[in-house]
Scaffold this active site. Structure first.
Site, PDB file in Angstrom:
ATOM      1  N   ASP A  56       0.858  -1.192   0.000  1.00  0.00           N
ATOM      2  CA  ASP A  56       0.000   0.000   0.000  1.00  0.00           C
ATOM      3  C   ASP A  56       0.893   1.240   0.000  1.00  0.00           C
ATOM      4  O   ASP A  56       1.377   1.665   1.043  1.00  0.00           O
ATOM      5  CB  ASP A  56      -0.934   0.005   1.213  1.00  0.00           C
ATOM      6  N   GLU A  58       2.148   5.163  -0.342  1.00  0.00           N
ATOM      7  CA  GLU A  58       1.708   6.549  -0.159  1.00  0.00           C
ATOM      8  C   GLU A  58       2.487   7.390  -1.166  1.00  0.00           C
ATOM      9  O   GLU A  58       3.658   7.094  -1.454  1.00  0.00           O
ATOM     10  CB  GLU A  58       1.969   7.038   1.263  1.00  0.00           C
ATOM     11  N   ASP A 171      -2.138   1.170  -6.818  1.00  0.00           N
ATOM     12  CA  ASP A 171      -0.743   1.069  -6.374  1.00  0.00           C
ATOM     13  C   ASP A 171       0.178   0.530  -7.468  1.00  0.00           C
ATOM     14  O   ASP A 171       1.190   1.164  -7.810  1.00  0.00           O
ATOM     15  CB  ASP A 171      -0.650   0.184  -5.124  1.00  0.00           C
ATOM     16  N   HIS A 236      -3.878   5.938   6.120  1.00  0.00           N
ATOM     17  CA  HIS A 236      -3.058   6.614   5.103  1.00  0.00           C
ATOM     18  C   HIS A 236      -1.574   6.635   5.468  1.00  0.00           C
ATOM     19  O   HIS A 236      -0.796   7.369   4.859  1.00  0.00           O
ATOM     20  CB  HIS A 236      -3.552   8.044   4.822  1.00  0.00           C
ATOM     21  N   ASP A 241      -1.617   0.708   6.750  1.00  0.00           N
ATOM     22  CA  ASP A 241      -2.622   0.307   5.759  1.00  0.00           C
ATOM     23  C   ASP A 241      -2.343  -1.111   5.252  1.00  0.00           C
ATOM     24  O   ASP A 241      -3.262  -1.914   5.063  1.00  0.00           O
ATOM     25  CB  ASP A 241      -2.635   1.283   4.583  1.00  0.00           C
TER      26      ASP A 241
END
Length: 282
Positions: A56, A58, A171, A236, A241
């Site tokens: 995941d 960011e 992603d 987040h 996550d």
């Protein structure tokens, strides 16, 4: 020849490993088992994959109403989930230094909790991918893991199949894909196929008539709440996550959900060649 077209090395691939690879690609189906009772413990459902690696990312983001096509990864996490025990057996985590937009927006820092000095001290994506590949190689050796692509020098059938899991296709299908293209970086081929857990959660399962869960969740935290799991950590934040996505995947596995690849960027011709091979092989 069909294996070579897909980048496989057929030497040493046993019948058992070949059959498991066929199942992984969806060419052979296993009969589903009854759903587990949802209690903690080992999975009661037969899975195609012995391990799942949950990712995941960011990325850089803004709240100015404009669509920015040049988002860059700033946090690269991954967790290794054992689909038999539900345990997270290994983790990878790195902060990534953005180069196209090196200064994070206030919105981005507030949303992710990632600070400017953390990405300043991070590594460029090229180096991060190299570090990630070293982590992958380490767990492959320790756990005897193989992916759908890049299989070579398999001398035993005692191998564990592994797939990547994300919450949505963003992603691996958008963020990493286009950043690597823009920066002319070589992306590992094993990142070309994955399980979109959001899609798996939303649609009706075909195996056994079970429903997982046939409703549209309000994000990852909403999906967790619907199945009675409290989100742990900060939303987040990529590593949190990833851990929580793994918790959801494990819950779905215990309920009897069969995890399958939902998206692949590999060539259609290669998959068709492999399909023809198995039609003859059967």
């Amino acid at each position: 020849s069909n294996f070579r077209k897909l980048g496989f090395d057929e030497r040493g691939v046993s019948g058992m490993a070949t059959k498991r690879l066929a199942r992984q690609l969806g060419l052979i189906r296993r009969k589903s088992t009854a759903p587990a009772n949802g209690n903690l413990g080992r999975s009661k459902s037969k899975q195609l994959f012995d391990y799942l690696i949950v990712i995941d990312f960011e990325s850089t983001c803004w709240n100015d109403g404009k669509r920015h096509r040049s988002q860059e990864i700033i946090e690269f996490p991954a967790v290794l989930l054992n689909t038999s025990t539900g345990e997270i057996e290994s983790e990878f985590h790195a902060y990534v230094q953005p180069q196209e937009h090196p200064v994070l927006s206030e919105f981005c820092m507030e949303l992710t909790g990632i600070k400017q000095d953390q990405v300043d001290e991070g590594v460029p994506l090229k180096i991060c991918l190299s570090q990630f590949c070293k982590w992958i190689q380490k767990i492959q050796q320790e756990k005897k893991i193989i992916f759908a692509t890049g299989i070579s020098d398999i001398s035993t059938s005692e191998v564990n199949l592994c797939a990547f899991v994300t919450w949505s296709d963003w992603d691996l299908g958008v963020c990493l894909e286009y950043e690597c293209k823009r920066k002319q970086l070589l992306k590992p081929v094993f990142l070309n196929s994955w399980i979109d857990l959001r899609v798996t959660y939303k649609v009706k399962a075909k195996d056994g008539g079970h429903i997982f869960y046939n409703r549209k969740p309000k994000g990852l935290s909403g999906a967790l709440e619907e199945v009675g799991i409290k989100f742990l950590g900060r939303e987040h934040f990529g590593l949190d996550d990833s851990r929580n996505t793994a918790l959801l995947a494990w819950k779905m596995i215990r309920d009897g959900c069969l995890m399958k690849i939902t998206r692949s960027l590999n060539t259609v011709s290669g998959v068709l060649s492999l399909f023809c091979h198995f039609k003859l092989w059967k």
